[in-house]
Design an enzyme around this catalytic site. Structure first.
Site, PDB file in Angstrom:
ATOM      1  N   CYS A   1      25.407   2.126  -7.783  1.00  9.74           N
ATOM      2  CA  CYS A   1      25.158   2.669  -9.125  1.00  9.74           C
ATOM      3  C   CYS A   1      24.333   3.957  -9.091  1.00  9.74           C
ATOM      4  O   CYS A   1      24.482   4.808  -9.972  1.00  9.74           O
ATOM      5  CB  CYS A   1      24.495   1.609  -9.998  1.00  9.74           C
ATOM      6  SG  CYS A   1      25.571   0.177 -10.247  1.00  9.74           S
TER       7      CYS A   1
ATOM      8  N   GLU B   1      25.001  -1.656 -14.600  1.00 17.12           N
ATOM      9  CA  GLU B   1      24.983  -0.212 -14.882  1.00 17.12           C
ATOM     10  C   GLU B   1      26.401   0.349 -14.863  1.00 17.12           C
ATOM     11  O   GLU B   1      26.816   1.147 -15.695  1.00 17.12           O
ATOM     12  CB  GLU B   1      24.120   0.524 -13.861  1.00 17.12           C
ATOM     13  CG  GLU B   1      22.705  -0.040 -13.720  1.00 17.12           C
ATOM     14  CD  GLU B   1      22.584  -1.097 -12.638  1.00 17.12           C
ATOM     15  OE1 GLU B   1      23.426  -2.040 -12.589  1.00 17.12           O
ATOM     16  OE2 GLU B   1      21.637  -1.031 -11.851  1.00 17.12           O
TER      17      GLU B   1
ATOM     18  N   CYS C   1      21.353  -0.010  -7.701  1.00 17.72           N
ATOM     19  CA  CYS C   1      21.559  -0.231  -6.275  1.00 17.72           C
ATOM     20  C   CYS C   1      21.842   1.093  -5.558  1.00 17.72           C
ATOM     21  O   CYS C   1      22.444   2.004  -6.122  1.00 17.72           O
ATOM     22  CB  CYS C   1      22.722  -1.199  -6.044  1.00 17.72           C
ATOM     23  SG  CYS C   1      24.315  -0.638  -6.689  1.00 17.72           S
TER      24      CYS C   1
HETATM   25  N1  LIG Z   1      20.891  -3.067 -10.115  1.00 18.10           N
HETATM   26  C1  LIG Z   1      21.794  -4.029  -9.879  1.00 18.10           C
HETATM   27  N2  LIG Z   1      22.669  -4.369 -10.862  1.00 18.10           N
HETATM   28  C2  LIG Z   1      23.557  -5.389 -10.691  1.00 18.10           C
HETATM   29  O1  LIG Z   1      24.344  -5.687 -11.617  1.00 18.10           O
HETATM   30  C3  LIG Z   1      23.583  -6.100  -9.431  1.00 18.10           C
HETATM   31  N3  LIG Z   1      24.451  -7.162  -9.243  1.00 18.10           N
HETATM   32  C4  LIG Z   1      22.686  -5.676  -8.421  1.00 18.10           C
HETATM   33  N4  LIG Z   1      22.733  -6.268  -7.194  1.00 18.10           N
HETATM   34  C5  LIG Z   1      22.259  -5.524  -6.017  1.00 18.10           C
HETATM   35  C6  LIG Z   1      22.660  -6.223  -4.719  1.00 18.10           C
HETATM   36  O2  LIG Z   1      22.226  -5.401  -3.649  1.00 18.10           O
HETATM   37  C7  LIG Z   1      24.204  -6.399  -4.592  1.00 18.10           C
HETATM   38  O3  LIG Z   1      24.660  -7.241  -5.589  1.00 18.10           O
HETATM   39  C8  LIG Z   1      24.514  -6.990  -3.208  1.00 18.10           C
HETATM   40  O4  LIG Z   1      24.307  -5.975  -2.243  1.00 18.10           O
HETATM   41  C9  LIG Z   1      25.962  -7.473  -3.120  1.00 18.10           C
HETATM   42  O5  LIG Z   1      26.844  -6.386  -3.328  1.00 18.10           O
HETATM   43  P1  LIG Z   1      27.939  -6.520  -4.508  1.00 18.10           P
HETATM   44  O6  LIG Z   1      27.160  -6.728  -5.793  1.00 18.10           O
HETATM   45  O7  LIG Z   1      28.781  -7.708  -4.152  1.00 18.10           O
HETATM   46  O8  LIG Z   1      28.683  -5.217  -4.506  1.00 18.10           O
HETATM   47  N5  LIG Z   1      21.795  -4.661  -8.657  1.00 18.10           N
HETATM   48 ZN   LIG Z   2      24.692  -1.357  -8.788  1.00 20.41          ZN
END
Ligand SMILES: Nc1nc(=O)c(N)c(NC[C@H](O)[C@H](O)[C@H](O)COP(=O)(O)O)[nH]1
Ligand SMILES: [Zn+2]
Length: 166
Positions: free
Chosen positions: A104, A56, A94
């Site tokens: 996001c 996102e 998230c």
């Molecule tokens: N909606 C969403 N889109 C994404 O592109 C992605 N990677 C996540 N992932 C959510 C997950 O909760 C997080 O990836 C972890 O909490 C690790 O945090 P980081 O990503 O390292 O900031 N969720």
């Molecule tokens: Zn996110």
């Protein structure tokens, strides 16, 4: 019509498959759509842009780049978005990130409900990294419609967790 929602999520899922698998996040795809014209405004997938980027987040940052805005600060993006935008994301935005980066949901809220009217999600975030994702409540409290589009859960989770230890 509902059929379009699944088509946009399938497009987002095809983007998620471009994401390099990692054990510490999910492979997600997102598509930003002008709901009035069905025009795709931007797309993104996890780690598409340099850094630890979310799908996102990439959607928004790419849109900011398109308009050569110096940052993807929500306020600027709100100025360049039409007033009926839908965000389709294979996994719900998230609300907390273990890395400490801006979630996001907060990026969506910065842009605001006057522009992003609806968020369509394929799956809720599993409990693996963040025990419970409070995004749905925050978005609804801000007046943003939040719609779960059923039917793609298995495919979405398979792609999302491809980098996780079996
Ligand atoms: N909606 C969403 N889109 C994404 O592109 C992605 N990677 C996540 N992932 C959510 C997950 O909760 C997080 O990836 C972890 O909490 C690790 O945090 P980081 O990503 O390292 O900031 N969720
Ligand atoms: Zn996110």
């Amino acid at each position: 019509p509902a059929g379009d929602h699944e088509a946009y999520l399938r497009h987002a899922l095809s983007l998620a498959q471009k994401s390099p698998p990692k054990p510490s996040n999910y492979r997600v795809g997102a598509v930003l759509v002008n709901a009035a014209t069905n025009e795709v405004l931007s797309t993104g997938y996890t780690l598409e842009l340099p850094g630890n980027t979310h799908a996102e987040q990439c959607c928004f940052e790419k849109l900011a780049q398109q308009h050569s805005l110096d940052s993807d600060a929500g306020v600027d993006l709100a100025d360049v978005l039409p007033d009926d935008v839908a965000l389709y994301t294979t996994m719900e935005p998230c609300s907390f990130r273990l890395s400490g980066n801006l979630p996001c949901v907060d990026r969506i809220l910065k842009i605001g409900a006057a522009k992003i009217r609806t968020v369509y999600v394929g799956v809720y975030e599993p409990e693996k990294f963040v025990s419970e994702n409070s995004g749905r409540q925050k978005l609804q409290d801000a007046g943003i419609k939040y719609v779960h589009v059923p039917g793609l859960e298995k495919d979405i989770l398979e792609v999302a967790t491809a980098g996780h230890e079996k």
